[in-house]
Design a protein around this motif. Structure first.
Motif, PDB file in Angstrom:
ATOM      1  N   CYS A  33       0.864  -1.180   0.000  1.00  0.00           N
ATOM      2  CA  CYS A  33       0.000   0.000   0.000  1.00  0.00           C
ATOM      3  C   CYS A  33       0.898   1.225   0.000  1.00  0.00           C
ATOM      4  O   CYS A  33       1.822   1.324   0.829  1.00  0.00           O
ATOM      5  CB  CYS A  33      -0.913   0.014   1.223  1.00  0.00           C
ATOM      6  SG  CYS A  33      -2.073   1.420   1.237  1.00  0.00           S
ATOM      7  N   TRP A  89      -5.089  -0.341   8.111  1.00  0.00           N
ATOM      8  CA  TRP A  89      -5.227  -1.661   7.487  1.00  0.00           C
ATOM      9  C   TRP A  89      -6.345  -2.421   8.178  1.00  0.00           C
ATOM     10  O   TRP A  89      -6.424  -2.449   9.419  1.00  0.00           O
ATOM     11  CB  TRP A  89      -3.933  -2.475   7.610  1.00  0.00           C
ATOM     12  CG  TRP A  89      -2.967  -2.301   6.487  1.00  0.00           C
ATOM     13  CD1 TRP A  89      -1.785  -1.650   6.516  1.00  0.00           C
ATOM     14  CD2 TRP A  89      -3.113  -2.819   5.155  1.00  0.00           C
ATOM     15  NE1 TRP A  89      -1.165  -1.706   5.293  1.00  0.00           N
ATOM     16  CE2 TRP A  89      -1.974  -2.427   4.440  1.00  0.00           C
ATOM     17  CE3 TRP A  89      -4.103  -3.547   4.500  1.00  0.00           C
ATOM     18  CZ2 TRP A  89      -1.778  -2.743   3.103  1.00  0.00           C
ATOM     19  CZ3 TRP A  89      -3.909  -3.874   3.167  1.00  0.00           C
ATOM     20  CH2 TRP A  89      -2.753  -3.473   2.484  1.00  0.00           C
ATOM     21  N   SER A 127       2.865  -0.777   3.930  1.00  0.00           N
ATOM     22  CA  SER A 127       2.551  -2.146   3.543  1.00  0.00           C
ATOM     23  C   SER A 127       2.401  -3.032   4.781  1.00  0.00           C
ATOM     24  O   SER A 127       3.002  -2.773   5.829  1.00  0.00           O
ATOM     25  CB  SER A 127       3.634  -2.719   2.632  1.00  0.00           C
ATOM     26  OG  SER A 127       3.721  -1.960   1.433  1.00  0.00           O
ATOM     27  N   CYS A 136      -6.533  -1.467   2.558  1.00  0.00           N
ATOM     28  CA  CYS A 136      -5.754  -0.309   2.992  1.00  0.00           C
ATOM     29  C   CYS A 136      -6.657   0.918   2.815  1.00  0.00           C
ATOM     30  O   CYS A 136      -7.016   1.287   1.685  1.00  0.00           O
ATOM     31  CB  CYS A 136      -4.486  -0.186   2.159  1.00  0.00           C
ATOM     32  SG  CYS A 136      -3.456   1.244   2.602  1.00  0.00           S
ATOM     33  N   THR A 144      -9.787   3.566  -0.821  1.00  0.00           N
ATOM     34  CA  THR A 144      -9.472   2.234  -0.310  1.00  0.00           C
ATOM     35  C   THR A 144      -8.815   1.408  -1.405  1.00  0.00           C
ATOM     36  O   THR A 144      -9.151   1.521  -2.577  1.00  0.00           O
ATOM     37  CB  THR A 144     -10.735   1.492   0.183  1.00  0.00           C
ATOM     38  OG1 THR A 144     -11.624   1.326  -0.904  1.00  0.00           O
ATOM     39  CG2 THR A 144     -11.407   2.238   1.319  1.00  0.00           C
ATOM     40  N   SER A 145      -7.875   0.586  -0.977  1.00  0.00           N
ATOM     41  CA  SER A 145      -7.209  -0.359  -1.879  1.00  0.00           C
ATOM     42  C   SER A 145      -7.410  -1.749  -1.299  1.00  0.00           C
ATOM     43  O   SER A 145      -6.989  -2.022  -0.170  1.00  0.00           O
ATOM     44  CB  SER A 145      -5.723  -0.019  -1.986  1.00  0.00           C
ATOM     45  OG  SER A 145      -5.049  -1.016  -2.723  1.00  0.00           O
TER      46      SER A 145
END
Length: 337
Positions: free
Chosen positions: A53, A64, A95, A111, A121-122
């Motif tokens: 991320c 997270w 990350s 993320c 958001t990912s």
């Protein structure tokens, strides 16, 4: 004491409101700026997974989450799992690292980023693969020829492993069977070492072996008569195939022979040899080799004969054979064949 409770309550409220500001309404959602499907990361059980991320300097808050559980909020770790930590190489990476990944780690990870403009958001879906493992296989077996045999080989893994069988003979061709290999009316040439292989391309295939012994009655495959002059050593040989190993007996006419002065019976596995140390006129004649095991009996005639009497080395009469050939020739001439 009262003041301590109020301070603790205020901290919880602050965390709660921070989280509300951090996580977008109706979570989980996908950012408008990210017009692509959820990414997949595939890793192997026991390895380390790093879920990437990246942020920029406009990010005010980041977190997270796994499903609905918060793992990290900023630098604050909410998860109690000691295998989980952050990888922050510089200010732009945020990350998530999971060490010694297991199957229960599989799932969606998000993320969540809060910027001045809008939340983003990912999402990444972690797939955990497990190498193929054979956890149960048939034990070595012994059966009689003609029996029906079923060999089993049970394996686990993610994805589901493919199971194949081979009989490790010179050809070693694949056999039709998966978890269960059925052999109907097994024959002696199907005895041997069977290989079960489970593979799912995650790691080296897992291989186990099953030894199959097939019992069958004796078959005399070769006999060796002897043309021996008087005063010399004569040897008669009888070679057999059988499982289990047969027992042997030698007879002269109706009399069973044993190791006595001048006669020696040798047994080498599935071969027996009758040795007559000093042949006399009385020793010439017909001998019988008998092979037996618990599945059957077979016998064969052999000959000890003086040179020039016309018997071939395999105990058949050369004179008789020549006579039959002569009669066949006359018959052919008579009927004009």
């Amino acid at each position: 004491m009262q003041a301590g409770r109020k301070a603790c309550w205020r901290q919880l409220q602050a965390s709660f409101f921070r989280l509300l500001c951090l996580i977008p309404t109706g979570f989980p959602v996908r950012s408008v700026d990210m017009q692509r499907a959820t990414d997949n990361i595939t890793t192997r059980q026991g390895d380390t997974a790093i879920i990437k991320c990246y942020v920029d300097d406009k990010v005010s808050r980041v977190a997270w989450l796994n499903r609905s559980n918060i793992i990290f909020a900023g630098q604050d770790k909410w998860s109690l799992d000691p295998r989980v930590d952050l990888v922050t190489k510089g200010q732009l990476e945020y990350s998530l690292r999971i060490q010694k990944v297991d199957v229960y780690d599989e799932g969606s990870y998000t993320c969540s980023i809060q910027t001045k403009q809008q939340p983003k958001t990912s999402q990444v879906y972690l797939i955990v693969q497990v190498p193929a493992n054979i956890n149960k296989v048939s034990e070595d077996i012994t059966v009689n020829e003609g029996s029906n045999v079923t060999l089993s080989c049970l394996a686990s893994g993610r994805p589901e492993p493919v199971i194949t069988w081979r009989l490790l003979n010179p050809l070693a061709e694949p056999l039709e069977g998966e978890e269960f290999l059925d052999i109907i009316g097994i024959m002696r040439n199907q005895a041997g070492r069977y290989e079960c292989k489970a593979s799912n391309d995650v790691a080296t295939p897992d291989i186990k072996y099953v030894n199959v012994v097939v019992n069958y009655p004796p078959t005399i495959r070769k006999t060796q008569s002897s043309e021996t002059p008087v005063g010399r050593m004569g040897m008669l040989q009888c070679e057999v195939t059988a499982v289990p190993t047969p027992e042997f007996e030698w007879y002269r006419d109706e009399k069973r022979l044993s190791n006595t002065q001048g006669i020696n019976i040798q047994i080498l596995g599935t071969t027996t040899v009758l040795v007559i140390a000093n042949v006399t006129e009385e020793d010439y004649g017909n001998y019988t080799c008998v092979a037996s095991n618990r599945l059957g009996v077979q016998n064969a005639s052999l000959f000890l004969y003086r040179p020039g009497t016309g018997r071939d080395i395999n105990g058949s009469a050369c004179v008789s054979q020549s006579l039959w050939l002569l009669l066949a020739s006359f018959a052919c001439l008579f009927f004009k064949c």
